[in-house]
Motif scaffolding. Structure first.
Motif, PDB file in Angstrom:
ATOM      1  N   GLU A  84       0.839  -1.007   0.127  1.00  0.00           N
ATOM      2  CA  GLU A  84      -0.123  -0.008  -0.016  1.00  0.00           C
ATOM      3  C   GLU A  84       0.863   1.275  -0.085  1.00  0.00           C
ATOM      4  OE1 GLU A  84      -4.204   1.721   1.769  1.00  0.00           O
ATOM      5  OE2 GLU A  84      -3.338  -0.259   2.643  1.00  0.00           O
ATOM      6  N   LEU A  85       0.494   2.315  -0.699  1.00  0.00           N
ATOM      7  CA  LEU A  85       1.111   3.550  -0.938  1.00  0.00           C
ATOM      8  C   LEU A  85       0.177   4.401  -0.137  1.00  0.00           C
ATOM      9  CD1 LEU A  85       3.343   5.164  -2.256  1.00  0.00           C
ATOM     10  CD2 LEU A  85       1.790   5.823  -4.010  1.00  0.00           C
ATOM     11  N   TYR A  86       1.010   5.214   0.643  1.00  0.00           N
ATOM     12  CA  TYR A  86       0.521   6.058   1.610  1.00  0.00           C
ATOM     13  C   TYR A  86       1.285   7.921   1.659  1.00  0.00           C
ATOM     14  CZ  TYR A  86      -0.957   1.898   4.204  1.00  0.00           C
ATOM     15  OH  TYR A  86      -1.306   0.780   4.529  1.00  0.00           O
ATOM     16  N   GLY A  87       0.309   8.645   1.960  1.00  0.00           N
ATOM     17  CA  GLY A  87       0.784   9.916   1.723  1.00  0.00           C
ATOM     18  C   GLY A  87       0.701  10.730   2.970  1.00  0.00           C
ATOM     19  N   ALA A  88       1.827  11.100   3.694  1.00  0.00           N
ATOM     20  CA  ALA A  88       1.995  11.701   5.126  1.00  0.00           C
ATOM     21  C   ALA A  88       1.929  13.152   4.586  1.00  0.00           C
ATOM     22  CB  ALA A  88       3.140  11.364   5.805  1.00  0.00           C
ATOM     23  N   ASP A  89       1.329  13.912   5.539  1.00  0.00           N
ATOM     24  CA  ASP A  89       1.493  15.473   5.536  1.00  0.00           C
ATOM     25  C   ASP A  89       2.300  15.863   6.839  1.00  0.00           C
ATOM     26  OD1 ASP A  89      -0.265  15.211   3.326  1.00  0.00           O
ATOM     27  OD2 ASP A  89      -1.975  15.600   4.449  1.00  0.00           O
TER      28      ASP A  89
END
Length: 733
Positions: free
Chosen positions: A532-537
């Motif tokens: 799974e690819l995630y995007g952290a802010d």
């Protein structure tokens, strides 16, 4: 009607480039012909397929099935489709639905509240891109050829679209189950509190403190935190006002109370600054003692620092001084006391520098994305009123309140956040890949604490893309509100801080990501062949220290700006390199993905279920057991028969009632001190019967009760007398 036919031919070994470089899809090795039929009253494309082309497509599809290269993509991901086709994969599409897939995806993402999905630009994608890439419908024909075959690679925008429990072992999917433990604001808030069980790090060093307002204990903890932060903010205000620090957040405080639009109704007395400072110092001192565990000897009957009425009066005075800009004066002694206390607090509170003086908190719905429902408040009563008015939110625990970073790093006076990608390919052992590239998202308005509007404080592209950039904003920020990491490093170089990107920003972001995943590892499904690819802010403080704001599942891949068009294309290509290419060749290139964490494998014992079994043997006895005799009887004396009754024994008074519990169930001959023999089975002589009986005896009964009746005393106090044990010489025994 006139018909114009244009024919294009490609030879063996060639490939057709997609529009605007959006991908390359391989064609069959035979000669391919594409005919376009144009009609006068509107342009209509009608593909003409010859038999050779059909046979080549059939051979290509059969080869893909044989090599287990059938994939399915749900959602507008043209880069993934093109990259898989270039690797020899064939897509199996869903042809039954008449509604475009991107519309269904947008509706599902709005209805779903399980993940922190940040699909900012899902409405910018459409199936028109697919039509342009496949004008001859060659891939559509091959898709129908494999419509009954097993799919070996799934890529979807929502995890609910696929049930992982029904997947075969060799099938690959791009979503883990139960990811809401860290991709939702509530899950991240709760799980990071357990970090001390997994690592020695402190979550307060990279995650702003957060509370669930629906939980009663956390709501009480938030109120205490708000009041304590108000005390600390007052001390900061006194020190900074005395030093004359030209900070932006105190520039508007040089006003009078007369110009304020709203005053507190409970304020009937003027502000007494010495009393306020004394209260603030006392609250901070109590906080330090609790952190240092020096308050354990304090009596529980000791009253609290302030009562509710006193707290309400102090908070109103704090609003009047810090938010209202009331003119106050302070002595040198007060300033020195405030400085000393702030220095002590800085040693135990890592978030002291980002708190500012306005005590601003940001309210977030627990499982919504794209900045929906997020608001900023600085007054406690407004925060509590916002949550209390909706009982549904209280019941479902959907609201979280988080401390707002009042002093972030600014670029040309404008706030920004950082979108950073990372990839998880396994949970046991935990394997994390960090992407070397990222991008910045700016707000359309210059940063200011005079207003708490979303256009100033929220950097989500889904919000800012609908707003017009302010004329007061610096010209160095582009109109599309985005920078690449290379542009930001150039800006840091101009500020003399270029080295801090590699020494501070990137290492701290890696640590924050790893810590967040460690706390959720036990809650995740460790299915193999899943990624799974995630995007952290992240937000950066004034010292460039990164602060984790949230983690998003299914981050947007829409090419909304030139920056995202380039980076999103690259991150999707590199994801397939890690997931697919390394399965065949471990030395294959992984692009800009860097392996930053690989945990040692933990062996999970195989679960075989509960299997309880009791084994035993029957007790065999050649004759019935003899009746029990008293230990006081001499061995040489004959046993008193059970049938014989001593007439003198009738004169003995019965035991008290408290010793005769359930007397009806006792054998009648227990008073004589002889137990009845166990019954013998009538079916098999010599074997004891399985029947049981219960004998109720007092715990302090005298041993003389068990002696033969001829030796018992006739005293009515028999149960109180001590038995006379005959003295027997050891050698005779």
């Amino acid at each position: 009607m006139s018909v114009d036919v244009n024919t294009e031919t490609t030879r063996s070994g060639q490939a057709v480039q997609g529009p605007e470089g959006q991908g390359v899809f391989a064609l069959c090795p035979d000669e391919v012909t594409r005919a376009e039929v144009k009609v006068c009253r509107g342009s209509v494309s009608l593909p003409v397929l010859n038999p050779d082309r059909m046979r080549a497509a059939k051979a290509f599809a059969d080869k893909a099935v044989k090599m287990h290269k059938v994939f399915s993509v749900q959602g507008p991901y043209p880069v993934i489709r093109a990259a898989l086709r270039a690797r020899g994969w064939v897509e199996r599409r869903k042809h039954s639905s008449k509604q475009p897939l991107h519309h269904r995806q947008a509706e599902d993402s709005r209805a779903s509240s399980n993940d922190g999905d940040d699909s900012d630009d899902s409405d910018d994608n459409s199936d028109d891109v697919e039509k342009d890439q496949d004008p001859s419908r060659l891939h559509d024909i091959m898709s129908r050829m494999v419509r009954n075959e097993m799919v070996y690679f799934f890529w979807t925008s929502r995890r609910e679209a696929i049930n992982n429990n029904n997947l075969q072992k060799e099938q690959i999917t791009n979503h883990f189950t139960k990811a809401g433990s860290f991709t939702t604001k509530v899950g991240l808030c709760v799980n990071l509190r357990n970090l001390h069980w997994f690592d020695s790090a402190d979550p307060d060093t990279f995650f702003p403190r957060c509370y669930r307002l629906a939980a009663r204990d956390e709501k009480h903890a938030f109120i205490e935190d708000y009041r304590r932060t108000a005390c600390i903010s007052l001390l900061k205000y006194i020190v900074e006002r005395d030093q004359g620090v030209p900070r932006q957040e105190i520039s508007h405080i040089i006003k009078t109370v007369r110009g304020q639009r709203k005053q507190s109704k409970r304020r009937s007395t003027p502000v007494v600054l010495p009393q306020m400072i004394s209260i603030a110092l006392k609250v901070c001192q109590d906080f330090l003692e609790s952190r240092e565990h020096t308050d354990i000897d304090i009596s529980l009957e000791t009253p609290q620092t302030l009562k509710e009425e006193e707290w309400a009066e102090f908070i109103d005075s704090y609003y009047l001084v810090v938010h209202g800009g009331a003119e106050i004066g302070s002595g040198d002694h007060s300033v020195s006391c405030c400085k000393a206390m702030l220095q002590r607090l800085r040693e135990v509170s890592p978030q002291l520098d980002i708190d500012g003086i306005h005590n601003i908190w940001i309210i977030k719905p627990g499982a919504m994305s794209r900045g929906r429902g997020i608001k900023c408040f600085k007054r406690l009563d407004q925060i509590l009123r916002l949550v209390d008015h909706d009982p549904t939110l209280i019941k479902e625990s959907k609201w979280v309140v988080q401390k707002y970073l009042e002093r972030p790093m600014l670029v040309h006076g404008t706030k920004f956040d950082v979108r950073q990608w990372f990839l998880v390919t396994d949970w046991n052992p935990l394997t994390v890949w960090f992407y070397k590239k990222c991008y910045l998202r700016f707000s359309t308005q210059p940063y200011s604490l005079d207003t708490l509007d979303s256009s100033v404080h929220l950097c989500n592209n889904s919000i800012q893309k609908h707003l017009r950039p302010s004329q007061r904003r610096h010209r160095g920020i582009p109109a599309d509100n985005m920078w690449s990491d290379d542009q930001f490093r150039t800006f840091l170089s101009s500020q003399g801080q270029e080295a801090q990107w590699e020494t501070v920003v990137v290492p701290e972001m890696k640590k924050a990501v790893i810590h967040a995943l460690q706390t959720a590892q036990d809650l995740m499904d460790s299915r193999k062949n899943t990624f799974e690819l995630y995007g952290a802010d992240f937000m950066l403080g004034c010292d460039l220290h990164p602060w984790l704001i949230e983690i998003n599942a299914s981050p947007t891949m829409a090419p909304s700006t030139p920056v995202t068009a380039r980076l999103c294309y690259a991150v999707q290509e590199d994801t397939l390199r890690v997931v697919l290419d390394r399965r065949v060749d471990r030395t294959a290139s992984t692009g800009d993905f860097q392996l930053i964490y690989r945990q040692a494998a933990v062996e999970v014992p195989q679960y075989v279920g509960v299997n309880l079994l009791v084994e035993g043997y029957a007790i065999k006895c050649p004759c019935p057991l003899p009746p029990l005799r008293s230990s006081n009887c001499a061995a040489s004396k004959p046993r008193v028969p059970v049938e014989k009754k001593d007439p003198e024994a009738k004169k003995v008074k019965p035991l008290p009632k408290r010793f005769l519990k359930n007397a009806e169930t006792q054998p009648k001959n227990t008073s004589s001190g002889v137990l009845p023999p166990p019954p013998v089975s009538s079916e098999q002589p010599g074997l004891m019967s399985t029947q049981t009986f219960t004998l109720y005896l007092p715990m302090s009964v005298n041993k003389s009760i068990h002696t033969p009746a001829s030796r018992q005393s006739h005293s009515p106090l028999l149960w109180k007398r001590r038995a006379e044990v005959p003295k027997v010489r050891p050698e005779k025994v």
